[in-house]
Design an enzyme around this catalytic site. Structure first.
Site, PDB file in Angstrom:
ATOM      1  N   GLU A 103      -5.205  -5.459  -4.779  1.00  0.00           N
ATOM      2  CA  GLU A 103      -5.021  -5.939  -3.402  1.00  0.00           C
ATOM      3  C   GLU A 103      -4.627  -7.424  -3.398  1.00  0.00           C
ATOM      4  O   GLU A 103      -5.000  -8.181  -4.294  1.00  0.00           O
ATOM      5  CB  GLU A 103      -6.306  -5.721  -2.603  1.00  0.00           C
ATOM      6  CG  GLU A 103      -6.560  -4.233  -2.403  1.00  0.00           C
ATOM      7  CD  GLU A 103      -7.809  -3.926  -1.574  1.00  0.00           C
ATOM      8  OE1 GLU A 103      -8.558  -4.853  -1.238  1.00  0.00           O
ATOM      9  OE2 GLU A 103      -8.024  -2.726  -1.274  1.00  0.00           O
ATOM     10  N   HIS A 153      -4.141  -0.908  -4.414  1.00  0.00           N
ATOM     11  CA  HIS A 153      -5.599  -1.125  -4.255  1.00  0.00           C
ATOM     12  C   HIS A 153      -6.275  -0.826  -5.590  1.00  0.00           C
ATOM     13  O   HIS A 153      -7.324  -0.169  -5.634  1.00  0.00           O
ATOM     14  CB  HIS A 153      -6.183  -0.187  -3.185  1.00  0.00           C
ATOM     15  CG  HIS A 153      -5.511  -0.242  -1.853  1.00  0.00           C
ATOM     16  ND1 HIS A 153      -5.759  -1.238  -0.943  1.00  0.00           N
ATOM     17  CD2 HIS A 153      -4.591   0.565  -1.272  1.00  0.00           C
ATOM     18  CE1 HIS A 153      -5.026  -1.025   0.155  1.00  0.00           C
ATOM     19  NE2 HIS A 153      -4.306   0.058  -0.025  1.00  0.00           N
ATOM     20  N   SER A 166       0.842  -1.199   0.000  1.00  0.00           N
ATOM     21  CA  SER A 166       0.000   0.000   0.000  1.00  0.00           C
ATOM     22  C   SER A 166       0.885   1.261   0.000  1.00  0.00           C
ATOM     23  O   SER A 166       1.618   1.453  -0.968  1.00  0.00           O
ATOM     24  CB  SER A 166      -0.959  -0.067   1.183  1.00  0.00           C
ATOM     25  OG  SER A 166      -1.961   0.901   1.062  1.00  0.00           O
TER      26      SER A 166
END
Lengths: 283, 283
Positions: free
Chosen positions: B197, B170, B128
């Protein structure tokens, strides 16, 4: 008389203020003298949707507005009902569920009348579900915000007003690139067109122009060098792969030639530009 | 000793079950004998995140785990703190806010030690926010599910472990194609890499391979024939246009050559396949 245009809207088009897209639909249908038929077969709330479009088109100074609702094929085969759109200059498919439009209208007398009117020059518009139905093969349903797999989509016969493409709507707002790519790979040699909300393509003579607020994303997998569709047909859960598809992002004013599969810049815009914007330095 | 690999994760990687991605990170760091440092500068909850990764790596039979938290540059300049990663074989950046990693670590003694260890063969991982920082120029923040415009993104200096790319994480889950394209157009000649993800790219010697559950979306605008960046630099609210970018969708097992910008099929997969799947007929 030439065949009418198509106004294919990604959903959630503005109905107040400038109402750019509906205004263009009305203009193509003849402006104040337009005779507009709104088909509400897709929706569960035909009265509410009918009222919304009656108000929207009245705001645009149209006085001749017919709300044509059909709940089943028997209604859509009715001679009197079909007669209500025989003079329409603009035929508009509302949103809802695209499968209902096909199940309730395709192949009926109403469908034939729509095609006759279109051939005679009437513009056909559709928003959301009403946009999905435009191709010969449409996305009947699909999962948003997921990676491309055959299992995330269900394809079905569409109305076929715009052959050779697959259309997805609410495109960037619902994160549908994976869904569009799945649909595209399932239908070789089609072109994928993702239309944002309050955005539309106006199709005329094998070209379209973009109007409205967002962008149109075109994915062309013709000429791609690899996909793994063979395996995915055996197992629909397999993650799809695709090499060297073409991607075009077309905002308002840009166009596309559906015959040559080439994007078109607005007049006065040169074809290649490159310049480095300023960076924000954090330290 | 060769420079270490990069394991760049699109967020939300599985920490239980097979934990494929973290397992691969551990394997590259030396398996059970790995010495792993987890950097929690990005997060507001360093203790919780530290515990999560301690548990995750312990499950993978790693015993030498250091949680290294730095709240400011003074801490990251501390000799004793930097010494804690001097023997690390795997350095892992947690999620959180990517700007904090740059503000708190970049250019400090800790940063120099990380680079030394990487040059000596340590693998660097990041998830992330920890993935976002990998390029020289990163997306500091941006809007999801929107069409490409310069105003929807803010770019900032990244850690620079993987030059020549922009990374978004994401990716399909948050509908970030518009954001990635905006970033890409703002940084000419970079390659856009969108990572889903529980999906990662493992970079080694100018190539990467995809692992995990979802897909990696690569957008290459090198060779594109048009964009309207000139106007967009004047007015960041302008909707971006782009013609003929290349789009690649790469699931697990697929790779990419960052030098030639060419995707790579897994061994035994032929390069072009085409077959028509069965359609569902509605009528």
């Amino acid at each position: 008389m030439a065949k009418g245009e198509l106004v294919i809207i990604g959903g959630a088009e503005a109905k107040e203020g400038d109402a750019e897209i509906l205004r263009e639909f009305v203009r193509l249908a003849g402006g104040r003298r337009a005779k507009i038929a709104v088909l509400t077969a897709a929706t569960d709330a035909p009265e509410e949707v009918g009222d919304t479009y009656t108000n929207a088109f009245e705001r645009l100074e149209v006085t001749d507005i017919e709300i044509v609702d059909t709940r089943d094929r028997r209604e859509a085969d009715d001679r009197d009902l079909a007669a209500r759109i025989e003079r329409a200059t603009g035929i508009f498919f509302s949103g809802g569920n695209q499968v209902r439009i096909i199940e309730r209208i395709k192949g009926t007398r109403l469908d034939r009348t729509i095609r006759d009117r279109h051939a005679q020059g009437a513009v056909i518009g559709g928003t959301s579900a009403g946009a999905a139905i435009m191709p010969e093969i449409m996305i009947a349903r699909g999962d948003d915000r997921d990676n491309p797999r055959l299992e995330i989509i269900e394809m079905m016969e569409g109305m076929g007003f715009l052959p050779g493409v697959v259309i997805d709507q609410h495109f960037l707002q619902r994160g549908r690139i994976g869904r569009l790519l799945s649909a595209l790979l399932s239908q070789p040699s089609t072109l994928g067109i993702g239309i944002d909300e309050n955005t539309a393509i106006v199709v005329e003579n094998n070209q379209f122009v973009v109007i409205g607020e967002g962008a149109v994303t075109v994915v062309d997998e013709f000429g791609s060098t690899h996909n793994n569709l063979d395996q995915a047909i055996e197992d629909e859960a397999i993650d799809l792969a695709l090499f060297e598809a073409k991607l075009h992002i077309l905002p308002k004013g840009y166009g596309f030639n559906l015959a040559t599969r080439k994007p078109i810049a607005p007049p006065g815009i040169k074809m290649k530009s490159r310049q480095t914007p300023t960076l924000i330095s954090p330290l």
